[in-house]
Design a protein around this motif. Structure first.
Motif, PDB file in Angstrom:
ATOM      1  N   GLY A  66       0.820  -1.220   0.000  1.00 37.04           N
ATOM      2  CA  GLY A  66       0.000   0.000   0.000  1.00 37.04           C
ATOM      3  C   GLY A  66       0.844   1.256   0.000  1.00 37.04           C
ATOM      4  O   GLY A  66       0.574   2.216  -0.734  1.00 37.04           O
ATOM      5  N   VAL A  67       1.865   1.255   0.809  1.00 41.86           N
ATOM      6  CA  VAL A  67       2.746   2.428   0.898  1.00 41.86           C
ATOM      7  C   VAL A  67       3.473   2.650  -0.423  1.00 41.86           C
ATOM      8  O   VAL A  67       3.588   3.774  -0.926  1.00 41.86           O
ATOM      9  CB  VAL A  67       3.737   2.272   2.070  1.00 41.86           C
ATOM     10  N   THR A  68       3.964   1.551  -0.992  1.00 43.56           N
ATOM     11  CA  THR A  68       4.744   1.660  -2.240  1.00 43.56           C
ATOM     12  C   THR A  68       3.888   2.162  -3.382  1.00 43.56           C
ATOM     13  O   THR A  68       4.323   3.010  -4.190  1.00 43.56           O
ATOM     14  CB  THR A  68       5.351   0.302  -2.590  1.00 43.56           C
ATOM     15  N   ALA A  69       2.658   1.612  -3.447  1.00 48.17           N
ATOM     16  CA  ALA A  69       1.769   2.052  -4.552  1.00 48.17           C
ATOM     17  C   ALA A  69       1.481   3.543  -4.454  1.00 48.17           C
ATOM     18  O   ALA A  69       1.509   4.289  -5.443  1.00 48.17           O
ATOM     19  CB  ALA A  69       0.479   1.242  -4.518  1.00 48.17           C
ATOM     20  N   LYS A  70       1.200   4.005  -3.254  1.00 52.09           N
ATOM     21  CA  LYS A  70       0.882   5.416  -3.034  1.00 52.09           C
ATOM     22  C   LYS A  70       2.095   6.279  -3.337  1.00 52.09           C
ATOM     23  O   LYS A  70       2.012   7.340  -3.989  1.00 52.09           O
ATOM     24  CB  LYS A  70       0.414   5.624  -1.601  1.00 52.09           C
ATOM     25  N   PHE A  71       3.232   5.831  -2.902  1.00 50.07           N
ATOM     26  CA  PHE A  71       4.448   6.608  -3.115  1.00 50.07           C
ATOM     27  C   PHE A  71       4.794   6.652  -4.589  1.00 50.07           C
ATOM     28  O   PHE A  71       5.221   7.673  -5.125  1.00 50.07           O
ATOM     29  CB  PHE A  71       5.587   5.994  -2.295  1.00 50.07           C
ATOM     30  N   SER A  72       4.598   5.534  -5.264  1.00 53.70           N
ATOM     31  CA  SER A  72       4.956   5.472  -6.687  1.00 53.70           C
ATOM     32  C   SER A  72       4.097   6.402  -7.521  1.00 53.70           C
ATOM     33  O   SER A  72       4.532   6.940  -8.555  1.00 53.70           O
ATOM     34  CB  SER A  72       4.808   4.034  -7.197  1.00 53.70           C
ATOM     35  N   THR A  73       2.866   6.544  -7.124  1.00 53.94           N
ATOM     36  CA  THR A  73       1.979   7.423  -7.905  1.00 53.94           C
ATOM     37  C   THR A  73       2.287   8.894  -7.683  1.00 53.94           C
ATOM     38  O   THR A  73       1.993   9.734  -8.540  1.00 53.94           O
ATOM     39  CB  THR A  73       0.511   7.174  -7.556  1.00 53.94           C
ATOM     40  N   THR A  74       2.877   9.214  -6.561  1.00 52.68           N
ATOM     41  CA  THR A  74       3.192  10.611  -6.269  1.00 52.68           C
ATOM     42  C   THR A  74       4.627  10.956  -6.612  1.00 52.68           C
ATOM     43  O   THR A  74       4.976  12.115  -6.863  1.00 52.68           O
ATOM     44  CB  THR A  74       2.949  10.915  -4.789  1.00 52.68           C
ATOM     45  N   LEU A 137      -3.928 -11.716  -3.894  1.00 52.07           N
ATOM     46  CA  LEU A 137      -3.644 -11.700  -5.346  1.00 52.07           C
ATOM     47  C   LEU A 137      -4.288 -10.483  -5.993  1.00 52.07           C
ATOM     48  O   LEU A 137      -3.704  -9.807  -6.863  1.00 52.07           O
ATOM     49  CB  LEU A 137      -4.141 -12.999  -5.980  1.00 52.07           C
ATOM     50  N   ARG A 138      -5.504 -10.217  -5.574  1.00 53.15           N
ATOM     51  CA  ARG A 138      -6.215  -9.055  -6.115  1.00 53.15           C
ATOM     52  C   ARG A 138      -5.485  -7.768  -5.747  1.00 53.15           C
ATOM     53  O   ARG A 138      -5.322  -6.844  -6.568  1.00 53.15           O
ATOM     54  CB  ARG A 138      -7.643  -9.035  -5.587  1.00 53.15           C
ATOM     55  N   LEU A 139      -5.039  -7.717  -4.470  1.00 56.19           N
ATOM     56  CA  LEU A 139      -4.295  -6.552  -4.031  1.00 56.19           C
ATOM     57  C   LEU A 139      -3.015  -6.402  -4.846  1.00 56.19           C
ATOM     58  O   LEU A 139      -2.608  -5.293  -5.210  1.00 56.19           O
ATOM     59  CB  LEU A 139      -3.964  -6.682  -2.531  1.00 56.19           C
ATOM     60  N   SER A 140      -2.389  -7.515  -5.147  1.00 56.95           N
ATOM     61  CA  SER A 140      -1.136  -7.455  -5.909  1.00 56.95           C
ATOM     62  C   SER A 140      -1.377  -6.911  -7.306  1.00 56.95           C
ATOM     63  O   SER A 140      -0.597  -6.108  -7.837  1.00 56.95           O
ATOM     64  CB  SER A 140      -0.503  -8.846  -5.972  1.00 56.95           C
ATOM     65  N   ARG A 141      -2.493  -7.312  -7.959  1.00 56.76           N
ATOM     66  CA  ARG A 141      -2.780  -6.802  -9.304  1.00 56.76           C
ATOM     67  C   ARG A 141      -3.075  -5.306  -9.268  1.00 56.76           C
ATOM     68  O   ARG A 141      -2.607  -4.534 -10.118  1.00 56.76           O
ATOM     69  CB  ARG A 141      -3.952  -7.569  -9.900  1.00 56.76           C
ATOM     70  N   LEU A 142      -3.857  -4.896  -8.278  1.00 67.48           N
ATOM     71  CA  LEU A 142      -4.177  -3.469  -8.171  1.00 67.48           C
ATOM     72  C   LEU A 142      -2.922  -2.662  -7.869  1.00 67.48           C
ATOM     73  O   LEU A 142      -2.716  -1.555  -8.414  1.00 67.48           O
ATOM     74  CB  LEU A 142      -5.210  -3.257  -7.064  1.00 67.48           C
ATOM     75  N   PHE A 149       1.345   3.607 -12.961  1.00 68.62           N
ATOM     76  CA  PHE A 149       0.619   4.857 -13.205  1.00 68.62           C
ATOM     77  C   PHE A 149      -0.611   4.649 -14.051  1.00 68.62           C
ATOM     78  O   PHE A 149      -0.980   5.462 -14.864  1.00 68.62           O
ATOM     79  CB  PHE A 149       1.514   5.922 -13.859  1.00 68.62           C
ATOM     80  N   GLU A 150      -1.255   3.458 -13.881  1.00 67.02           N
ATOM     81  CA  GLU A 150      -2.446   3.180 -14.666  1.00 67.02           C
ATOM     82  C   GLU A 150      -3.708   3.367 -13.837  1.00 67.02           C
ATOM     83  O   GLU A 150      -4.811   3.186 -14.303  1.00 67.02           O
ATOM     84  CB  GLU A 150      -2.408   1.733 -15.184  1.00 67.02           C
ATOM     85  N   ALA A 151      -3.559   3.621 -12.542  1.00 67.19           N
ATOM     86  CA  ALA A 151      -4.722   3.713 -11.667  1.00 67.19           C
ATOM     87  C   ALA A 151      -5.127   5.163 -11.484  1.00 67.19           C
ATOM     88  O   ALA A 151      -4.296   6.062 -11.420  1.00 67.19           O
ATOM     89  CB  ALA A 151      -4.385   3.102 -10.300  1.00 67.19           C
ATOM     90  N   THR A 152      -6.464   5.323 -11.428  1.00 70.37           N
ATOM     91  CA  THR A 152      -7.036   6.639 -11.183  1.00 70.37           C
ATOM     92  C   THR A 152      -7.055   6.863  -9.682  1.00 70.37           C
ATOM     93  O   THR A 152      -6.862   5.917  -8.889  1.00 70.37           O
ATOM     94  CB  THR A 152      -8.452   6.724 -11.739  1.00 70.37           C
ATOM     95  N   PRO A 153      -7.268   8.068  -9.232  1.00 73.84           N
ATOM     96  CA  PRO A 153      -7.354   8.294  -7.786  1.00 73.84           C
ATOM     97  C   PRO A 153      -8.401   7.421  -7.129  1.00 73.84           C
ATOM     98  O   PRO A 153      -8.218   6.978  -6.004  1.00 73.84           O
ATOM     99  CB  PRO A 153      -7.698   9.784  -7.701  1.00 73.84           C
ATOM    100  N   VAL A 154      -9.489   7.178  -7.829  1.00 80.23           N
ATOM    101  CA  VAL A 154     -10.509   6.298  -7.244  1.00 80.23           C
ATOM    102  C   VAL A 154      -9.961   4.890  -7.071  1.00 80.23           C
ATOM    103  O   VAL A 154     -10.181   4.227  -6.058  1.00 80.23           O
ATOM    104  CB  VAL A 154     -11.782   6.298  -8.125  1.00 80.23           C
ATOM    105  N   ALA A 161      -8.094   0.452   0.210  1.00 80.90           N
ATOM    106  CA  ALA A 161      -9.178  -0.283   0.897  1.00 80.90           C
ATOM    107  C   ALA A 161      -8.939  -1.788   0.817  1.00 80.90           C
ATOM    108  O   ALA A 161      -9.187  -2.541   1.788  1.00 80.90           O
ATOM    109  CB  ALA A 161     -10.529   0.079   0.283  1.00 80.90           C
ATOM    110  N   GLN A 162      -8.414  -2.230  -0.359  1.00 83.07           N
ATOM    111  CA  GLN A 162      -8.124  -3.665  -0.524  1.00 83.07           C
ATOM    112  C   GLN A 162      -7.021  -4.101   0.433  1.00 83.07           C
ATOM    113  O   GLN A 162      -7.065  -5.178   1.036  1.00 83.07           O
ATOM    114  CB  GLN A 162      -7.706  -3.948  -1.971  1.00 83.07           C
ATOM    115  N   ALA A 163      -6.026  -3.219   0.574  1.00 80.53           N
ATOM    116  CA  ALA A 163      -4.943  -3.536   1.508  1.00 80.53           C
ATOM    117  C   ALA A 163      -5.467  -3.637   2.930  1.00 80.53           C
ATOM    118  O   ALA A 163      -5.064  -4.517   3.707  1.00 80.53           O
ATOM    119  CB  ALA A 163      -3.849  -2.471   1.408  1.00 80.53           C
TER     120      ALA A 163
END
Length: 566
Positions: A66-74, A137-142, A149-154, A161-163
């Motif tokens: 979760g932290v990495t995904a958020k950091f990567s997008t910013t 697995l679902r969390l890993s795909r998201l 950088f394919e995910a929207t803010p939503v 939330a998945q995490a």
């Protein structure tokens, strides 16, 4: 023959086998409890503890994703994107969780029904772990999409939330597993305590059963042995009536007890025979015949001291008294006179009318002291005579004209044959030989010399200095070619009256003149002796003989007086 099932060895072996069976049962029970504890510990060490660790790793990874995904997008950065992709593709922790649950299921798969609840708890974890793996697995795909950088803010909010869902599910599984670990730990402790209690219980049961059994077996062995010991002591003490042993077992000790009782019966029978025949034969002779068997009946040549005694004037007594009184008088006299003979190791051979025949010979008497013992017995008889005379009125039933009881006796020592004589159906244990014949004639010779106790020279020599004797004469009995010196038994040397020494001195001096053929000097000497003791029989007899010889001197004289009659 003792049956093998009743033998002592079988009893001891059976008790040992029983104790071994009890110990084996205790070992099996203990091993079973230990095996349960071991399997539970294996479940903890090989499955549940690693499962908890894998869940912790999974939560760390999820949190980092979760932290990495958020950091990567910013903060777009090539290195961050690469790290994010690595974390997103991480399936190791979820795979470990599945593997540990499967390992726990395999560990419990072969368990007995008592552990069914453990398998049920693992089965409850299976859908939760499957759901956790799916959500991860679902969390890993998201997360992977967010890293690129394919995910929207939503969508990023959805990743977060998945995490959170993965974390909650993982925490729920962790809570379930920890509760299960705690429960298993308590069960291990309970099983260990149960195993210890089982061991203590089995040891206590083995002790409570084994010790009474050992005590019963020991008691069963020792009680008959103690009875045998008491019986043996009774036999040793001569109490045969109390020597019978109660037989309570059929083992070897029972056989010994029955053999012991048979021996006691045989001893009682021998005692009965001794008691019965002891009324007719000396008990020591009876014992020798019973215990010695055939060997006791053979004749042996031995040096023996022979005894003969005869009541004085018994013929007249038979005419004056009733037959029953005569028998009573004889029985009482024989009873009193037999006592000293047996007390001094003599053997009563037989009763001949009013006469007693006895002898002293090995093995019944010591050959070194038998002559002295015979003299002592004869002196004891003379000492009893006065007391017996006092009882005569009561024995014969007379108060007036009570008969005067007296007896003459003689002792002679020589070689005789000792053994059982007679036909097979009427044998008699006796002594045979010249000494017997001479003693019988010597007893009758008392009449010639006016004496009551005569002994031959051999007996006087063997009796020793403690016995006082007086040499009376040298005689030759009919049928014998050798002269025999005869003595009067006077008493014990230490109790002989002083005047007897003077009497014996005068007599010895006169006897020397008599043997030398100086009859006038001998006559004077015997007269001097009579002056001291007017009723001295030997002095009276030889004084008369001196006058006879002076009146009709013999053609030849050797100092030996020859008896014409037997």
């Amino acid at each position: 023959m003792v049956s093998i099932l009743r033998s002592i060895s079988f009893k001891i072996f059976g008790m040992a086998v029983l104790l071994l069976v009890m110990l084996a049962a205790a070992s099996v029970w203990s091993a079973s409890s230990s095996q349960s504890v071991q399997r539970q510990l294996e479940t903890l060490s090989r499955s549940l503890f690693p499962l908890v660790g894998a869940l912790n790793d999974l939560r760390d990874i999820t949190r980092q994703q979760g932290v990495t995904a958020k950091f990567s997008t910013t903060t777009p950065d090539a290195a961050a994107v690469a790290a994010c992709e690595v974390d997103a593709r991480s399936e190791a922790s979820a795979g470990k969780i599945v593997g540990f649950r499967a390992e726990a299921a395999r560990a419990l798969g072969a368990r007995i029904s008592a552990l069914e609840r453990d398998r049920m708890k693992l089965q409850r974890l299976e859908p939760m772990i499957a759901e956790l793996r799916f959500q991860h697995l679902r969390l890993s795909r998201l997360t992977l999409a967010a890293c690129r950088f394919e995910a929207t803010p939503v969508e990023l909010a959805y990743v977060q939330a998945q995490a959170d869902d993965v974390m909650r599910l993982s925490a729920a599984i962790d809570t379930e597993v920890k509760a299960y670990v705690t429960e298993i730990g308590l069960a291990v402790t309970a099983n260990q305590e149960q195993a210890m209690r089982a061991n203590i219980l089995m040891i206590a049961v083995a002790t409570l059963l084994g010790m009474p059994l050992a005590w019963l077996v020991a008691r069963g062995l020792t009680r008959p042995i103690l009875r045998l010991q008491a019986g043996a002591r009774a036999v040793r003490d001569g109490q045969l009536d109390q020597a019978n042993v109660t037989v309570t077992t059929r083992d070897e000790i029972g056989d010994v007890s029955r053999a012991f009782n048979a021996m006691v019966i045989e001893l009682k029978e021998k005692d009965r025979i001794k008691e019965t025949f002891g009324q007719f034969i000396d008990p020591r002779v009876v014992s020798g015949l019973i215990e010695g068997g055939a060997s006791a009946t053979g004749g042996e040549k031995k040096l023996a001291t022979i005894y003969f005694s005869d009541l004085v004037g018994f013929t007249g007594l038979g005419e004056r008294l009733a037959p029953s009184s005569v028998v009573a008088l004889l029985n009482a006299f024989f009873s009193d006179m037999t006592g000293p003979i047996r007390e001094h190791d003599g053997i009563v051979d037989k009763y001949i009318g009013d006469a007693i025949m006895a002898f002293w010979a090995p093995p019944f008497a010591d050959p070194a002291t038998q002559a002295r013992a015979a003299c002592t017995a004869l002196l004891a008889q003379r000492a009893l005579l006065h007391a017996f005379q006092a009882r005569v009125p009561d024995i014969v039933g007379l108060r007036r004209d009570v008969p005067r009881i007296d007896f003459r006796a003689a002792l002679a020592t020589g070689e005789v044959v000792v053994g059982s004589v007679g036909p097979n159906n009427a044998r008699s244990f006796t002594v045979i030989g010249d000494a017997v014949n001479f003693c019988s004639r010597l007893e009758a010779t008392n009449k010639i010399y006016g004496t009551k106790m005569l002994i031959d020279g051999a007996t006087a020599d063997m009796a020793g200095v403690t016995i006082a004797t007086r040499e009376i004469d040298t005689i030759m009995v009919s049928g014998k070619s050798e002269p025999m010196v005869i003595h009067q038994l006077a008493g014990f040397a230490d109790s002989l009256p002083a005047d007897r020494a003077d009497l014996f001195g005068f007599y010895a001096e006169a006897l020397a003149h008599y043997r030398a053929g100086n009859w006038s000097a001998a006559e004077a000497g015997f007269a001097r002796a009579l002056a001291l003791l007017p009723d001295d029989g030997p002095s009276i007899a030889l004084l008369a003989r001196c006058r006879q010889l002076m009146a009709a001197p013999p053609a030849s004289w050797d100092g030996v007086w020859r008896l014409a009659t037997k």
